[in-house]
Design a protein around this motif. Structure first.
Motif, PDB file in Angstrom:
ATOM      1  N   TRP A  69       0.820  -1.219   0.000  1.00 32.75           N
ATOM      2  CA  TRP A  69       0.000   0.000   0.000  1.00 32.75           C
ATOM      3  C   TRP A  69       0.855   1.272   0.000  1.00 32.75           C
ATOM      4  CZ3 TRP A  69      -1.960  -2.932   4.590  1.00 32.75           C
ATOM      5  CH2 TRP A  69      -3.024  -3.794   4.262  1.00 32.75           C
ATOM      6  N   ARG A  70       2.182   1.127  -0.011  1.00 30.22           N
ATOM      7  CA  ARG A  70       3.026   2.316   0.143  1.00 30.22           C
ATOM      8  C   ARG A  70       4.106   2.463  -0.919  1.00 30.22           C
ATOM      9  NH1 ARG A  70       6.766   1.081   5.519  1.00 30.22           N
ATOM     10  NH2 ARG A  70       7.424  -1.024   4.963  1.00 30.22           N
ATOM     11  N   SER A  71       4.046   1.667  -1.964  1.00 30.11           N
ATOM     12  CA  SER A  71       5.027   1.791  -3.042  1.00 30.11           C
ATOM     13  C   SER A  71       4.437   1.187  -4.315  1.00 30.11           C
ATOM     14  CB  SER A  71       6.342   1.087  -2.682  1.00 30.11           C
ATOM     15  OG  SER A  71       6.147  -0.318  -2.575  1.00 30.11           O
ATOM     16  N   VAL A  84      -8.914   5.945   1.238  1.00 27.49           N
ATOM     17  CA  VAL A  84      -8.601   6.758   0.056  1.00 27.49           C
ATOM     18  C   VAL A  84      -8.202   5.858  -1.101  1.00 27.49           C
ATOM     19  CG1 VAL A  84      -7.038   8.504  -0.887  1.00 27.49           C
ATOM     20  CG2 VAL A  84      -7.957   8.775   1.424  1.00 27.49           C
ATOM     21  N   LEU A  85      -7.316   4.897  -0.831  1.00 27.52           N
ATOM     22  CA  LEU A  85      -6.855   3.993  -1.890  1.00 27.52           C
ATOM     23  C   LEU A  85      -8.002   3.150  -2.423  1.00 27.52           C
ATOM     24  CD1 LEU A  85      -4.251   4.821  -0.278  1.00 27.52           C
ATOM     25  CD2 LEU A  85      -3.333   2.568  -0.882  1.00 27.52           C
ATOM     26  N   ALA A  86      -8.849   2.640  -1.518  1.00 29.13           N
ATOM     27  CA  ALA A  86      -9.986   1.823  -1.944  1.00 29.13           C
ATOM     28  C   ALA A  86     -10.927   2.632  -2.824  1.00 29.13           C
ATOM     29  CB  ALA A  86     -10.730   1.285  -0.723  1.00 29.13           C
ATOM     30  N   ASP A  87     -11.167   3.874  -2.452  1.00 29.98           N
ATOM     31  CA  ASP A  87     -12.028   4.740  -3.261  1.00 29.98           C
ATOM     32  C   ASP A  87     -11.433   4.970  -4.642  1.00 29.98           C
ATOM     33  OD1 ASP A  87     -14.182   6.822  -3.688  1.00 29.98           O
ATOM     34  OD2 ASP A  87     -12.414   8.129  -3.766  1.00 29.98           O
ATOM     35  N   GLN A  88     -10.131   5.183  -4.708  1.00 31.29           N
ATOM     36  CA  GLN A  88      -9.494   5.407  -6.010  1.00 31.29           C
ATOM     37  C   GLN A  88      -9.584   4.168  -6.895  1.00 31.29           C
ATOM     38  OE1 GLN A  88      -5.655   6.721  -4.497  1.00 31.29           O
ATOM     39  NE2 GLN A  88      -6.084   8.828  -5.123  1.00 31.29           N
ATOM     40  N   VAL A  89      -9.324   3.006  -6.320  1.00 34.02           N
ATOM     41  CA  VAL A  89      -9.395   1.774  -7.107  1.00 34.02           C
ATOM     42  C   VAL A  89     -10.816   1.532  -7.594  1.00 34.02           C
ATOM     43  CG1 VAL A  89      -9.202  -0.743  -6.960  1.00 34.02           C
ATOM     44  CG2 VAL A  89      -7.350   0.707  -6.110  1.00 34.02           C
ATOM     45  N   ARG A  90     -11.781   1.730  -6.739  1.00 38.10           N
ATOM     46  CA  ARG A  90     -13.178   1.558  -7.163  1.00 38.10           C
ATOM     47  C   ARG A  90     -13.524   2.535  -8.284  1.00 38.10           C
ATOM     48  NH1 ARG A  90     -15.008   1.119  -0.876  1.00 38.10           N
ATOM     49  NH2 ARG A  90     -15.588  -1.101  -0.817  1.00 38.10           N
ATOM     50  N   ARG A  91     -13.122   3.783  -8.143  1.00 38.24           N
ATOM     51  CA  ARG A  91     -13.422   4.764  -9.182  1.00 38.24           C
ATOM     52  C   ARG A  91     -12.695   4.448 -10.481  1.00 38.24           C
ATOM     53  NH1 ARG A  91     -11.551   9.466  -8.318  1.00 38.24           N
ATOM     54  NH2 ARG A  91     -10.616   9.313  -6.246  1.00 38.24           N
ATOM     55  N   ALA A  92     -11.491   3.900 -10.383  1.00 38.86           N
ATOM     56  CA  ALA A  92     -10.768   3.501 -11.595  1.00 38.86           C
ATOM     57  C   ALA A  92     -11.511   2.380 -12.323  1.00 38.86           C
ATOM     58  CB  ALA A  92      -9.352   3.051 -11.232  1.00 38.86           C
ATOM     59  N   VAL A 103      -5.085  -3.055 -18.433  1.00 36.02           N
ATOM     60  CA  VAL A 103      -5.182  -1.727 -17.832  1.00 36.02           C
ATOM     61  C   VAL A 103      -4.606  -1.766 -16.421  1.00 36.02           C
ATOM     62  CG1 VAL A 103      -6.752   0.110 -17.101  1.00 36.02           C
ATOM     63  CG2 VAL A 103      -7.250  -1.207 -19.185  1.00 36.02           C
ATOM     64  N   VAL A 104      -3.729  -0.804 -16.112  1.00 41.37           N
ATOM     65  CA  VAL A 104      -3.127  -0.732 -14.776  1.00 41.37           C
ATOM     66  C   VAL A 104      -3.332   0.674 -14.213  1.00 41.37           C
ATOM     67  CG1 VAL A 104      -1.092  -1.205 -13.377  1.00 41.37           C
ATOM     68  CG2 VAL A 104      -1.327  -2.298 -15.615  1.00 41.37           C
ATOM     69  N   PRO A 105      -4.158   0.834 -13.183  1.00 41.22           N
ATOM     70  CA  PRO A 105      -4.337   2.149 -12.568  1.00 41.22           C
ATOM     71  C   PRO A 105      -3.199   2.501 -11.605  1.00 41.22           C
ATOM     72  CG  PRO A 105      -6.218   0.673 -12.155  1.00 41.22           C
ATOM     73  CD  PRO A 105      -5.068  -0.164 -12.628  1.00 41.22           C
ATOM     74  N   ASP A 106      -2.918   3.790 -11.522  1.00 44.24           N
ATOM     75  CA  ASP A 106      -2.127   4.320 -10.421  1.00 44.24           C
ATOM     76  C   ASP A 106      -3.078   4.810  -9.343  1.00 44.24           C
ATOM     77  OD1 ASP A 106       0.706   4.185 -10.496  1.00 44.24           O
ATOM     78  OD2 ASP A 106       0.775   5.616 -12.160  1.00 44.24           O
ATOM     79  N   PHE A 107      -2.609   4.817  -8.116  1.00 45.71           N
ATOM     80  CA  PHE A 107      -3.399   5.324  -6.991  1.00 45.71           C
ATOM     81  C   PHE A 107      -2.414   5.755  -5.916  1.00 45.71           C
ATOM     82  CE2 PHE A 107      -3.204   0.719  -7.202  1.00 45.71           C
ATOM     83  CZ  PHE A 107      -2.627   0.361  -5.995  1.00 45.71           C
ATOM     84  N   ALA A 108      -2.889   6.467  -4.927  1.00 45.64           N
ATOM     85  CA  ALA A 108      -2.011   7.056  -3.909  1.00 45.64           C
ATOM     86  C   ALA A 108      -1.297   5.991  -3.094  1.00 45.64           C
ATOM     87  CB  ALA A 108      -2.827   7.959  -2.992  1.00 45.64           C
ATOM     88  N   TRP A 109      -0.130   6.351  -2.591  1.00 43.59           N
ATOM     89  CA  TRP A 109       0.516   5.565  -1.571  1.00 43.59           C
ATOM     90  C   TRP A 109      -0.099   5.969  -0.232  1.00 43.59           C
ATOM     91  CZ3 TRP A 109       6.219   6.580  -3.429  1.00 43.59           C
ATOM     92  CH2 TRP A 109       6.439   5.867  -4.614  1.00 43.59           C
ATOM     93  N   VAL A 110      -0.267   5.009   0.663  1.00 51.08           N
ATOM     94  CA  VAL A 110      -1.037   5.279   1.880  1.00 51.08           C
ATOM     95  C   VAL A 110      -0.404   6.380   2.735  1.00 51.08           C
ATOM     96  CG1 VAL A 110       0.045   3.494   3.326  1.00 51.08           C
ATOM     97  CG2 VAL A 110      -2.354   4.140   3.716  1.00 51.08           C
TER      98      VAL A 110
END
Length: 298
Positions: free
Chosen positions: A85-87, A124-132, A108-115
Protein backbone atom coordinates in the motif's frame (compact mmCIF):
# COMPACT_ATOMS: atom_id res chain seq x y z
CA UNK A 1 16.84 -18.13 19.91
CA UNK A 2 14.99 -15.25 21.62
CA UNK A 3 12.32 -16.20 24.11
CA UNK A 4 8.82 -16.19 22.67
CA UNK A 5 6.61 -13.36 23.86
CA UNK A 6 2.94 -13.29 24.69
CA UNK A 7 0.58 -14.17 21.82
CA UNK A 8 -1.07 -11.22 20.07
CA UNK A 9 -2.90 -13.15 17.34
CA UNK A 10 -3.43 -16.92 17.10
CA UNK A 11 -0.13 -18.29 18.44
CA UNK A 12 2.02 -15.44 17.09
CA UNK A 13 3.89 -13.17 19.44
CA UNK A 14 4.51 -9.63 18.22
CA UNK A 15 7.80 -10.38 16.46
CA UNK A 16 6.38 -13.43 14.68
CA UNK A 17 3.25 -11.57 13.59
CA UNK A 18 5.31 -8.66 12.28
CA UNK A 19 7.42 -11.11 10.28
CA UNK A 20 4.31 -12.87 8.99
CA UNK A 21 3.22 -9.61 7.34
CA UNK A 22 6.71 -8.70 6.12
CA UNK A 23 7.63 -10.46 2.89
CA UNK A 24 11.31 -9.60 3.33
CA UNK A 25 11.39 -12.01 6.26
CA UNK A 26 10.48 -14.90 3.94
CA UNK A 27 11.86 -13.78 0.54
CA UNK A 28 15.59 -13.05 0.73
CA UNK A 29 15.64 -12.38 -3.03
CA UNK A 30 12.96 -9.68 -2.78
CA UNK A 31 15.07 -6.79 -4.09
CA UNK A 32 16.39 -8.83 -7.00
CA UNK A 33 12.86 -9.82 -8.02
CA UNK A 34 11.53 -6.27 -7.71
CA UNK A 35 14.31 -4.94 -9.91
CA UNK A 36 13.71 -7.75 -12.41
CA UNK A 37 9.99 -6.86 -12.56
CA UNK A 38 10.82 -3.21 -13.20
CA UNK A 39 13.29 -4.12 -15.95
CA UNK A 40 10.90 -6.64 -17.51
CA UNK A 41 8.22 -3.93 -17.53
CA UNK A 42 10.56 -1.53 -19.32
CA UNK A 43 11.27 -4.15 -21.98
CA UNK A 44 7.57 -4.99 -22.33
CA UNK A 45 6.71 -1.32 -22.92
CA UNK A 46 9.37 -1.14 -25.62
CA UNK A 47 7.76 -4.05 -27.42
CA UNK A 48 4.09 -3.08 -26.96
CA UNK A 49 4.60 0.66 -27.19
CA UNK A 50 3.85 3.06 -24.37
CA UNK A 51 0.28 2.77 -23.07
CA UNK A 52 -2.34 5.47 -23.35
CA UNK A 53 -2.35 7.27 -20.02
CA UNK A 54 -5.75 8.62 -19.10
CA UNK A 55 -7.20 10.37 -16.04
CA UNK A 56 -9.94 8.63 -14.08
CA UNK A 57 -10.10 11.37 -11.43
CA UNK A 58 -8.92 14.87 -10.63
CA UNK A 59 -5.88 14.09 -8.44
CA UNK A 60 -2.53 13.99 -10.23
CA UNK A 61 -1.97 10.33 -9.32
CA UNK A 62 -5.43 9.30 -10.56
CA UNK A 63 -4.30 8.06 -13.96
CA UNK A 64 -4.38 4.64 -15.58
CA UNK A 65 -2.37 2.95 -18.32
CA UNK A 66 -4.29 1.34 -21.17
CA UNK A 67 -2.45 -1.24 -23.27
CA UNK A 68 -4.63 -1.88 -26.31
CA UNK A 69 -4.83 -5.05 -28.34
CA UNK A 70 -5.69 -4.87 -32.03
CA UNK A 71 -9.00 -6.60 -31.45
CA UNK A 72 -12.20 -4.54 -31.65
CA UNK A 73 -14.54 -4.62 -28.63
CA UNK A 74 -11.87 -6.52 -26.74
CA UNK A 75 -12.20 -8.00 -23.26
CA UNK A 76 -10.40 -6.02 -20.58
CA UNK A 77 -8.19 -7.16 -17.70
CA UNK A 78 -7.57 -4.54 -15.00
CA UNK A 79 -4.60 -5.21 -12.72
CA UNK A 80 -4.21 -3.60 -9.28
CA UNK A 81 -0.55 -3.52 -8.32
CA UNK A 82 0.96 -4.32 -4.94
CA UNK A 83 3.60 -2.63 -2.84
CA UNK A 84 2.40 -2.90 0.78
CA UNK A 85 0.00 0.00 0.00
CA UNK A 86 3.03 2.32 0.14
CA UNK A 87 5.03 1.79 -3.04
CA UNK A 88 4.74 0.81 -6.70
CA UNK A 89 3.73 2.60 -9.88
CA UNK A 90 1.67 1.37 -12.81
CA UNK A 91 4.52 1.59 -15.31
CA UNK A 92 6.44 -1.04 -13.36
CA UNK A 93 3.69 -3.64 -13.76
CA UNK A 94 3.61 -3.71 -17.55
CA UNK A 95 5.09 -7.20 -17.88
CA UNK A 96 1.80 -9.11 -18.35
CA UNK A 97 0.62 -6.70 -21.07
CA UNK A 98 2.18 -8.73 -23.87
CA UNK A 99 0.34 -11.90 -22.93
CA UNK A 100 -3.05 -10.22 -22.65
CA UNK A 101 -2.60 -8.26 -25.88
CA UNK A 102 -1.53 -11.41 -27.75
CA UNK A 103 -4.64 -13.19 -26.43
CA UNK A 104 -6.86 -10.35 -27.70
CA UNK A 105 -7.52 -8.45 -24.45
CA UNK A 106 -6.76 -4.93 -23.30
CA UNK A 107 -4.58 -4.66 -20.18
CA UNK A 108 -5.18 -1.73 -17.83
CA UNK A 109 -3.13 -0.73 -14.78
CA UNK A 110 -4.34 2.15 -12.57
CA UNK A 111 -2.13 4.32 -10.42
CA UNK A 112 -3.40 5.32 -6.99
CA UNK A 113 -2.01 7.06 -3.91
CA UNK A 114 0.52 5.56 -1.57
CA UNK A 115 -1.04 5.28 1.88
CA UNK A 116 1.57 7.53 3.52
CA UNK A 117 0.53 10.27 1.09
CA UNK A 118 -3.12 9.78 2.04
CA UNK A 119 -2.73 10.44 5.74
CA UNK A 120 -2.43 6.71 6.40
CA UNK A 121 -5.97 6.07 5.15
CA UNK A 122 -6.66 2.91 3.16
CA UNK A 123 -10.15 4.27 2.49
CA UNK A 124 -8.60 6.76 0.06
CA UNK A 125 -6.86 3.99 -1.89
CA UNK A 126 -9.99 1.82 -1.94
CA UNK A 127 -12.03 4.74 -3.26
CA UNK A 128 -9.49 5.41 -6.01
CA UNK A 129 -9.40 1.77 -7.11
CA UNK A 130 -13.18 1.56 -7.16
CA UNK A 131 -13.42 4.76 -9.18
CA UNK A 132 -10.77 3.50 -11.59
CA UNK A 133 -12.74 0.28 -12.19
CA UNK A 134 -15.96 2.25 -12.62
CA UNK A 135 -14.21 4.58 -15.07
CA UNK A 136 -13.01 1.61 -17.13
CA UNK A 137 -16.52 0.19 -17.27
CA UNK A 138 -18.00 3.51 -18.35
CA UNK A 139 -15.27 4.61 -20.79
CA UNK A 140 -13.32 1.66 -22.17
CA UNK A 141 -15.55 1.36 -25.24
CA UNK A 142 -13.94 4.59 -26.49
CA UNK A 143 -10.62 2.76 -26.46
CA UNK A 144 -11.80 -0.37 -28.25
CA UNK A 145 -12.70 -2.35 -25.14
CA UNK A 146 -15.89 -4.15 -24.21
CA UNK A 147 -17.23 -3.01 -20.81
CA UNK A 148 -19.37 -6.13 -20.59
CA UNK A 149 -16.27 -8.32 -20.55
CA UNK A 150 -14.33 -6.70 -17.72
CA UNK A 151 -12.06 -8.76 -15.46
CA UNK A 152 -10.13 -7.67 -12.39
CA UNK A 153 -7.00 -8.94 -10.69
CA UNK A 154 -4.43 -7.81 -8.17
CA UNK A 155 -1.48 -9.03 -6.15
CA UNK A 156 -0.45 -8.54 -2.51
CA UNK A 157 -1.85 -5.22 -1.25
CA UNK A 158 -3.28 -4.93 -4.77
CA UNK A 159 -4.93 -8.30 -4.21
CA UNK A 160 -6.56 -6.80 -1.15
CA UNK A 161 -7.74 -3.73 -3.07
CA UNK A 162 -8.97 -5.90 -5.96
CA UNK A 163 -11.00 -7.96 -3.47
CA UNK A 164 -12.40 -4.73 -2.02
CA UNK A 165 -13.52 -3.73 -5.52
CA UNK A 166 -14.94 -7.19 -6.17
CA UNK A 167 -17.07 -6.90 -3.02
CA UNK A 168 -18.33 -3.40 -3.84
CA UNK A 169 -22.03 -2.63 -4.14
CA UNK A 170 -21.76 -1.09 -7.59
CA UNK A 171 -25.48 -0.36 -7.85
CA UNK A 172 -25.65 1.48 -4.54
CA UNK A 173 -22.33 3.30 -4.67
CA UNK A 174 -21.94 4.01 -8.40
CA UNK A 175 -25.39 3.47 -9.96
CA UNK A 176 -23.85 0.76 -12.14
CA UNK A 177 -24.90 -2.86 -12.75
CA UNK A 178 -24.06 -5.12 -9.84
CA UNK A 179 -22.06 -7.46 -12.07
CA UNK A 180 -19.73 -5.07 -13.91
CA UNK A 181 -16.79 -7.38 -13.14
CA UNK A 182 -17.09 -10.79 -14.80
CA UNK A 183 -14.21 -12.54 -13.05
CA UNK A 184 -11.56 -11.93 -10.40
CA UNK A 185 -8.00 -13.09 -9.79
CA UNK A 186 -6.87 -12.39 -6.22
CA UNK A 187 -3.16 -13.17 -5.83
CA UNK A 188 -1.56 -13.32 -2.38
CA UNK A 189 -3.89 -10.74 -0.91
CA UNK A 190 -5.13 -9.89 2.57
CA UNK A 191 -8.87 -10.20 3.14
CA UNK A 192 -9.25 -9.77 6.91
CA UNK A 193 -7.49 -6.67 8.23
CA UNK A 194 -7.86 -7.63 11.90
CA UNK A 195 -4.43 -9.30 12.25
CA UNK A 196 -2.82 -6.81 9.84
CA UNK A 197 -3.88 -4.04 12.22
CA UNK A 198 -1.98 -5.79 15.01
CA UNK A 199 1.21 -6.06 12.94
CA UNK A 200 3.99 -3.58 12.26
CA UNK A 201 1.99 -2.28 9.28
CA UNK A 202 0.05 -0.33 11.87
CA UNK A 203 3.04 2.04 11.98
CA UNK A 204 2.16 3.54 8.60
CA UNK A 205 -1.52 2.65 8.13
CA UNK A 206 -4.11 4.33 10.35
CA UNK A 207 -6.26 1.33 11.11
CA UNK A 208 -9.46 1.87 13.05
CA UNK A 209 -12.58 -0.19 13.58
CA UNK A 210 -14.40 1.45 10.66
CA UNK A 211 -11.54 0.80 8.22
CA UNK A 212 -11.14 -2.81 9.29
CA UNK A 213 -14.88 -3.39 8.96
CA UNK A 214 -15.28 -1.64 5.61
CA UNK A 215 -12.15 -2.97 3.93
CA UNK A 216 -12.07 -6.60 5.03
CA UNK A 217 -13.52 -8.30 1.93
CA UNK A 218 -14.16 -11.55 3.79
CA UNK A 219 -16.92 -9.69 5.66
CA UNK A 220 -18.73 -8.63 2.47
CA UNK A 221 -19.04 -11.77 0.38
CA UNK A 222 -22.75 -11.18 -0.10
CA UNK A 223 -21.79 -8.48 -2.60
CA UNK A 224 -19.49 -10.75 -4.60
CA UNK A 225 -20.91 -11.35 -8.07
CA UNK A 226 -17.90 -12.64 -10.03
CA UNK A 227 -16.28 -16.09 -10.06
CA UNK A 228 -12.91 -15.95 -8.33
CA UNK A 229 -9.49 -17.50 -8.54
CA UNK A 230 -7.54 -17.09 -5.29
CA UNK A 231 -3.82 -17.86 -5.49
CA UNK A 232 -0.81 -17.99 -3.19
CA UNK A 233 2.66 -19.52 -3.09
CA UNK A 234 3.89 -22.11 -0.62
CA UNK A 235 7.04 -20.08 0.10
CA UNK A 236 5.08 -17.01 1.18
CA UNK A 237 4.69 -15.97 4.81
CA UNK A 238 2.39 -18.17 6.89
CA UNK A 239 -0.17 -15.38 7.29
CA UNK A 240 -0.42 -14.71 3.56
CA UNK A 241 -0.93 -18.43 3.01
CA UNK A 242 -3.58 -18.62 5.72
CA UNK A 243 -5.40 -15.50 4.56
CA UNK A 244 -5.77 -16.84 1.02
CA UNK A 245 -6.80 -20.33 2.08
CA UNK A 246 -9.42 -19.00 4.48
CA UNK A 247 -10.73 -16.43 2.01
CA UNK A 248 -11.23 -19.08 -0.65
CA UNK A 249 -12.94 -21.33 1.90
CA UNK A 250 -15.25 -18.50 2.98
CA UNK A 251 -16.17 -17.72 -0.63
CA UNK A 252 -17.01 -21.38 -1.20
CA UNK A 253 -19.02 -21.54 2.03
CA UNK A 254 -20.97 -18.49 0.85
CA UNK A 255 -22.04 -20.50 -2.20
CA UNK A 256 -19.92 -18.49 -4.63
CA UNK A 257 -17.75 -19.85 -7.42
CA UNK A 258 -14.08 -20.01 -6.44
CA UNK A 259 -10.91 -21.88 -7.32
CA UNK A 260 -7.93 -22.01 -4.94
CA UNK A 261 -4.65 -22.09 -6.83
CA UNK A 262 -1.52 -23.06 -4.89
CA UNK A 263 1.86 -22.21 -6.40
CA UNK A 264 4.24 -24.87 -5.14
CA UNK A 265 7.73 -23.52 -4.35
CA UNK A 266 6.92 -19.88 -5.24
CA UNK A 267 7.48 -16.97 -2.89
CA UNK A 268 5.53 -13.71 -2.85
CA UNK A 269 7.59 -12.08 -5.59
CA UNK A 270 8.16 -15.11 -7.79
CA UNK A 271 4.51 -16.08 -8.19
CA UNK A 272 3.35 -12.90 -10.05
CA UNK A 273 6.08 -13.40 -12.64
CA UNK A 274 3.97 -16.27 -13.96
CA UNK A 275 1.10 -13.91 -14.84
CA UNK A 276 2.80 -12.78 -18.03
CA UNK A 277 3.31 -16.33 -19.33
CA UNK A 278 0.35 -18.08 -21.02
CA UNK A 279 1.85 -21.38 -19.85
CA UNK A 280 2.67 -20.10 -16.36
CA UNK A 281 0.57 -20.79 -13.30
CA UNK A 282 -1.18 -17.41 -13.17
CA UNK A 283 -1.11 -16.66 -16.89
CA UNK A 284 -2.88 -19.90 -17.67
CA UNK A 285 -5.38 -19.23 -14.87
CA UNK A 286 -6.13 -15.69 -16.09
CA UNK A 287 -6.70 -16.83 -19.67
CA UNK A 288 -8.88 -19.69 -18.45
CA UNK A 289 -10.92 -17.21 -16.37
CA UNK A 290 -11.43 -15.15 -19.55
CA UNK A 291 -11.82 -18.17 -21.83
CA UNK A 292 -15.35 -17.45 -23.05
CA UNK A 293 -14.67 -13.72 -23.43
CA UNK A 294 -11.57 -14.46 -25.50
CA UNK A 295 -13.26 -17.13 -27.58
CA UNK A 296 -10.80 -19.83 -26.46
CA UNK A 297 -12.26 -23.31 -27.12
CA UNK A 298 -12.86 -25.49 -24.09
Amino acid sequence: MPEKGLPVFLDYDQAALDAAYDQAAYAPDREQLIQRRIRDSQLARRRTGEPERVAYGSAEIERLDIYRTGRHAAPVFVFIHGGAWRSGRSQDFAGPAEMFLAAGAHYVVPDFAWVQDAGGSLLVLADQVRRAVAWVYENIARFGGDPNRLYLGGQSSGGHLAAVALTTDWARDFSLPTDIVKGGLCISGMYDLTPVRLSARNAYVKFDDATVAALSPIRHLGRLQAPLIVAYGTCETPEFQRQNREFAAAVKAAGKEVQLLVGEHYNHFELPETLGNPHGLLGRAALDLMRDALGIPR
